[in-house]
Design an enzyme around this catalytic site. Sequence first.
Site, mmCIF file in Angstrom:
data_model
loop_
_atom_site.group_PDB
_atom_site.id
_atom_site.type_symbol
_atom_site.label_atom_id
_atom_site.label_comp_id
_atom_site.label_asym_id
_atom_site.label_seq_id
_atom_site.Cartn_x
_atom_site.Cartn_y
_atom_site.Cartn_z
ATOM 1 N N LYS A 1 0.841 -1.204 0.000
ATOM 2 C CA LYS A 1 0.000 0.000 0.000
ATOM 3 C C LYS A 1 0.881 1.261 0.000
ATOM 4 O O LYS A 1 2.092 1.172 0.259
ATOM 5 C CB LYS A 1 -0.910 -0.052 1.224
ATOM 6 C CG LYS A 1 -1.879 -1.262 1.224
ATOM 7 C CD LYS A 1 -2.762 -1.254 2.471
ATOM 8 C CE LYS A 1 -3.766 -2.391 2.461
ATOM 9 N NZ LYS A 1 -4.692 -2.331 3.625
ATOM 10 N N PHE B 1 -15.537 4.127 7.998
ATOM 11 C CA PHE B 1 -14.130 4.442 7.704
ATOM 12 C C PHE B 1 -13.795 4.344 6.215
ATOM 13 O O PHE B 1 -12.661 4.615 5.815
ATOM 14 C CB PHE B 1 -13.186 3.552 8.528
ATOM 15 C CG PHE B 1 -13.325 2.073 8.269
ATOM 16 C CD1 PHE B 1 -12.733 1.478 7.154
ATOM 17 C CD2 PHE B 1 -14.035 1.262 9.151
ATOM 18 C CE1 PHE B 1 -12.855 0.123 6.913
ATOM 19 C CE2 PHE B 1 -14.153 -0.110 8.920
ATOM 20 C CZ PHE B 1 -13.559 -0.671 7.792
ATOM 21 N N THR C 1 -4.905 -7.151 10.994
ATOM 22 C CA THR C 1 -5.255 -5.878 10.357
ATOM 23 C C THR C 1 -4.731 -4.676 11.139
ATOM 24 O O THR C 1 -4.194 -3.736 10.557
ATOM 25 C CB THR C 1 -6.796 -5.774 10.229
ATOM 26 O OG1 THR C 1 -7.276 -6.964 9.614
ATOM 27 C CG2 THR C 1 -7.197 -4.568 9.392
ATOM 28 N N HIS D 1 -1.691 -5.435 1.734
ATOM 29 C CA HIS D 1 -2.907 -6.241 1.581
ATOM 30 C C HIS D 1 -2.504 -7.644 1.147
ATOM 31 O O HIS D 1 -1.571 -7.813 0.369
ATOM 32 C CB HIS D 1 -3.815 -5.639 0.492
ATOM 33 C CG HIS D 1 -4.896 -6.604 0.051
ATOM 34 N ND1 HIS D 1 -6.058 -6.767 0.744
ATOM 35 C CD2 HIS D 1 -4.933 -7.504 -0.988
ATOM 36 C CE1 HIS D 1 -6.789 -7.717 0.145
ATOM 37 N NE2 HIS D 1 -6.133 -8.165 -0.903
ATOM 38 N N ARG E 1 3.122 -5.995 9.070
ATOM 39 C CA ARG E 1 2.361 -4.890 9.680
ATOM 40 C C ARG E 1 2.973 -4.473 11.018
ATOM 41 O O ARG E 1 2.979 -3.285 11.361
ATOM 42 C CB ARG E 1 0.894 -5.308 9.818
ATOM 43 C CG ARG E 1 0.193 -5.300 8.456
ATOM 44 C CD ARG E 1 -1.170 -5.957 8.491
ATOM 45 N NE ARG E 1 -1.946 -5.645 7.288
ATOM 46 C CZ ARG E 1 -3.095 -6.229 6.981
ATOM 47 N NH1 ARG E 1 -3.617 -7.145 7.781
ATOM 48 N NH2 ARG E 1 -3.739 -5.885 5.875
ATOM 49 N N ARG F 1 -0.758 -14.237 4.762
ATOM 50 C CA ARG F 1 -1.573 -13.664 5.848
ATOM 51 C C ARG F 1 -0.822 -13.732 7.176
ATOM 52 O O ARG F 1 -0.861 -12.796 7.968
ATOM 53 C CB ARG F 1 -2.929 -14.385 5.954
ATOM 54 C CG ARG F 1 -3.863 -14.164 4.776
ATOM 55 C CD ARG F 1 -4.423 -12.769 4.661
ATOM 56 N NE ARG F 1 -5.241 -12.365 5.771
ATOM 57 C CZ ARG F 1 -6.088 -11.327 5.742
ATOM 58 N NH1 ARG F 1 -6.225 -10.581 4.639
ATOM 59 N NH2 ARG F 1 -6.778 -11.001 6.790
HETATM 60 N N1 UDP Z 1 -9.546 -0.895 7.673
HETATM 61 C C1 UDP Z 1 -9.734 0.307 8.343
HETATM 62 N N2 UDP Z 1 -10.441 0.315 9.521
HETATM 63 C C2 UDP Z 1 -10.979 -0.820 10.052
HETATM 64 C C3 UDP Z 1 -10.803 -2.034 9.366
HETATM 65 C C4 UDP Z 1 -10.083 -2.039 8.180
HETATM 66 O O1 UDP Z 1 -9.264 1.361 7.883
HETATM 67 O O2 UDP Z 1 -11.624 -0.751 11.123
HETATM 68 C C5 UDP Z 1 -8.783 -0.917 6.398
HETATM 69 C C6 UDP Z 1 -7.363 -1.512 6.565
HETATM 70 O O3 UDP Z 1 -6.469 -0.795 5.720
HETATM 71 C C7 UDP Z 1 -7.593 -2.943 6.088
HETATM 72 C C8 UDP Z 1 -8.597 -2.742 4.968
HETATM 73 O O4 UDP Z 1 -9.471 -1.723 5.447
HETATM 74 O O5 UDP Z 1 -6.382 -3.560 5.665
HETATM 75 C C9 UDP Z 1 -9.396 -3.991 4.616
HETATM 76 O O6 UDP Z 1 -10.028 -4.475 5.776
HETATM 77 P P1 UDP Z 1 -10.113 -6.021 6.075
HETATM 78 O O7 UDP Z 1 -11.072 -6.200 7.215
HETATM 79 O O8 UDP Z 1 -10.386 -6.786 4.826
HETATM 80 O O9 UDP Z 1 -8.643 -6.359 6.683
HETATM 81 P P2 UDP Z 1 -7.389 -7.125 6.039
HETATM 82 O O10 UDP Z 1 -7.924 -8.299 5.270
HETATM 83 O O11 UDP Z 1 -6.637 -6.141 5.175
HETATM 84 O O12 UDP Z 1 -6.562 -7.533 7.237
HETATM 85 MG MG MG Z 2 -9.386 -8.325 3.759
#
Ligand code: UDP
Ligand code: MG
Length: 142
Positions: free
Chosen positions: A15, A61, A95, A119, A106, A89
Amino acid sequence: MKEMQEIQETLAIIKPDGIKNAIKIIEMIYKAGLTVKKYEVRMLDEEILKEHYSHLTDKPFYPKLESYMLSGEVILMILEGKNAVEKLRELMGPTDSTKAPKGTIRGEFGTDITYNAIHGSDSELSAINEINRFFNKKQKRI
Ligand code: UDP
Ligand code: MG
């Protein structure tokens, strides 16, 4: 005897906030036993992001997530290796970067729950759909 773990592909996106650490991130990916099969550096747009994050567009968000993902170039990568989806992952960490252990991407390079550097596809089916979405626009999507 059949191999226990099949070679898989998964989609990773470094990202905009991860770009400055891209070399270190790619090194971590190789050390985890994955290889970069294809990559592209480019800006994303609103349309592809709405599709990619369709499970999140109604969240409060989302506008912040969209402007973050549009704030600079990203590196799209098809990664390949045994158990690639799960391996990536694990290497990414959760996340929320503040909860991600040291040694995860991360944990090392993310800032918070939004600005989390990378991602990775969350399942084999998502990986197929996402690789198709970002690398093979003209093909029919599942
Ligand atoms: N995100 C955010 N706030 C939240 C949850 C997610 O800004 O409360 C953003 C974050 O950048 C995340 C992306 O949205 O990586 C996609 O969310 P997802 O739940 O799919 O998480 P990921 O699979 O990336 O761990
Ligand atoms: Mg996701």
